[in-house]
Design an enzyme around this catalytic site. Structure first.
Site, PDB file in Angstrom:
ATOM      1  N   HIS A  68       5.747 -81.240  56.079  1.00 12.58           N
ATOM      2  CA  HIS A  68       4.526 -80.762  55.438  1.00 12.58           C
ATOM      3  C   HIS A  68       4.351 -79.282  55.723  1.00 12.58           C
ATOM      4  CE1 HIS A  68       3.582 -82.492  59.379  1.00 12.58           C
ATOM      5  NE2 HIS A  68       2.660 -81.549  59.499  1.00 12.58           N
TER       6      HIS A  68
ATOM      7  N   HIS B 105       1.508 -76.431  56.034  1.00 19.38           N
ATOM      8  CA  HIS B 105       0.068 -76.169  56.164  1.00 19.38           C
ATOM      9  C   HIS B 105      -0.276 -74.888  55.397  1.00 19.38           C
ATOM     10  CE1 HIS B 105      -0.654 -78.795  59.835  1.00 19.38           C
ATOM     11  NE2 HIS B 105       0.650 -78.599  59.959  1.00 19.38           N
TER      12      HIS B 105
ATOM     13  N   ASP C 143      -6.384 -81.333  54.761  1.00 21.68           N
ATOM     14  CA  ASP C 143      -6.150 -81.855  56.110  1.00 21.68           C
ATOM     15  C   ASP C 143      -7.424 -82.539  56.603  1.00 21.68           C
ATOM     16  OD1 ASP C 143      -3.917 -80.997  58.532  1.00 21.68           O
ATOM     17  OD2 ASP C 143      -5.843 -81.888  59.115  1.00 21.68           O
TER      18      ASP C 143
HETATM   19  P1  5GP Z   1       1.462 -81.387  62.292  1.00 29.66           P
HETATM   20  O1  5GP Z   1       0.813 -81.274  63.649  1.00 29.66           O
HETATM   21  O2  5GP Z   1       2.433 -82.553  62.244  1.00 29.66           O
HETATM   22  O3  5GP Z   1       2.089 -80.109  61.808  1.00 29.66           O
HETATM   23  O4  5GP Z   1       0.299 -81.630  61.270  1.00 29.66           O
HETATM   24  C1  5GP Z   1      -0.136 -82.898  60.887  1.00 29.66           C
HETATM   25  C2  5GP Z   1      -1.460 -82.687  60.221  1.00 29.66           C
HETATM   26  O5  5GP Z   1      -1.778 -83.861  59.508  1.00 29.66           O
HETATM   27  C3  5GP Z   1      -2.610 -82.404  61.177  1.00 29.66           C
HETATM   28  O6  5GP Z   1      -3.196 -81.158  60.855  1.00 29.66           O
HETATM   29  C4  5GP Z   1      -3.550 -83.578  60.964  1.00 29.66           C
HETATM   30  O7  5GP Z   1      -4.910 -83.206  61.024  1.00 29.66           O
HETATM   31  C5  5GP Z   1      -3.160 -84.069  59.587  1.00 29.66           C
HETATM   32  N1  5GP Z   1      -3.366 -85.492  59.357  1.00 29.66           N
HETATM   33  C6  5GP Z   1      -2.996 -86.496  60.185  1.00 29.66           C
HETATM   34  N2  5GP Z   1      -3.324 -87.678  59.654  1.00 29.66           N
HETATM   35  C7  5GP Z   1      -3.930 -87.414  58.477  1.00 29.66           C
HETATM   36  C8  5GP Z   1      -4.506 -88.242  57.472  1.00 29.66           C
HETATM   37  O8  5GP Z   1      -4.534 -89.472  57.552  1.00 29.66           O
HETATM   38  N3  5GP Z   1      -5.051 -87.624  56.393  1.00 29.66           N
HETATM   39  C9  5GP Z   1      -5.037 -86.258  56.256  1.00 29.66           C
HETATM   40  N4  5GP Z   1      -5.590 -85.754  55.142  1.00 29.66           N
HETATM   41  N5  5GP Z   1      -4.499 -85.449  57.192  1.00 29.66           N
HETATM   42  C10 5GP Z   1      -3.956 -86.022  58.279  1.00 29.66           C
END
Ligand code: 5GP
Length: 116
Positions: free
Chosen positions: A102, A104, A33
Site C-alpha cells: 500500500h 500512503h 486510512d
Molecule cells: P502500514 O503500517 O502497514 O504501512 O500501514 C497500514 C495502514 O493501514 C495503517 O495506517 C492503518 O491505520 C491502516 N489500516 C489498518 N487496518 C485498516 C482497516 O481496516 N481499514 C482502513 N481503512 N485502514 C486500515
C-alpha cells in the site's frame, strides 16, 4: 506480523468489510486510512495481493507505475494542490503492519522531515 497475502485489505477489495473508498479501477483501489496521521490520509493498493514492495517482481513494473499515477490522480481528486507525502512502509523495520502493498498519501498540513 504475518506476511500471508490474505489481509484485511483483501476483505476491503471484496467489500467484505466497509471502507471509505475514494477511487477504484481494474488494478487499484484507494480508500481513507482508518487511523489518519494527517488531515488527508489515503491508502492506494493494488488489487493483486503483493505482500510488500520488496516482493514485487519485474512483471509488476506496469502495476507499480499505475499505482504511482493513481496516487497523483487521487491527490488531485481530493485537492492536495499544496503538496503531499507518499510513503511505502516495507517490512518490519519499515514499520509495515499490513502485508498487502500500500502507498500512503499524507497531506492537508505541512509535514515534518525526517520521519521517525
Ligand atoms: P502500514 O503500517 O502497514 O504501512 O500501514 C497500514 C495502514 O493501514 C495503517 O495506517 C492503518 O491505520 C491502516 N489500516 C489498518 N487496518 C485498516 C482497516 O481496516 N481499514 C482502513 N481503512 N485502514 C486500515
Amino acid at each position: 506480523m504475518s506476511e500471508n497475502t490474505e489481509t484485511i485489505f483483501s476483505k476491503i477489495i471484496r467489500r467484505e468489510i466497509p471502507a471509505n473508498i475514494v477511487y477504484e479501477d481494474d488494478l487499484a483501489l484507494a480508500f481513507k486510512d482508518v487511523n489518519p496521521q494527517a488531515p488527508v490520509h489515503i491508502l492506494v493498493i493494488p488489487k493483486k495481493p503483493v505482500a510488500k514492495l520488496s516482493d514485487a517482481e519485474s512483471g509488476d513494473h506496469a502495476l507499480l507505475g499505475h499505482l504511482l499515477l493513481t496516487v497523483k490522480r487521487v491527490a488531485e481528486q481530493v485537492g492536495l494542490e499544496n503538496g503531499y507525502r507518499v510513503v511505502i512502509n516495507n517490512g518490519n523495520d519499515g514499520g509495515q503492519t499490513v502485508y498487502h502493498l500500500h502507498i500512503h498519501i499524507l497531506g492537508g498540513r505541512p509535514l515534518a522531515w525526517p520521519p521517525g
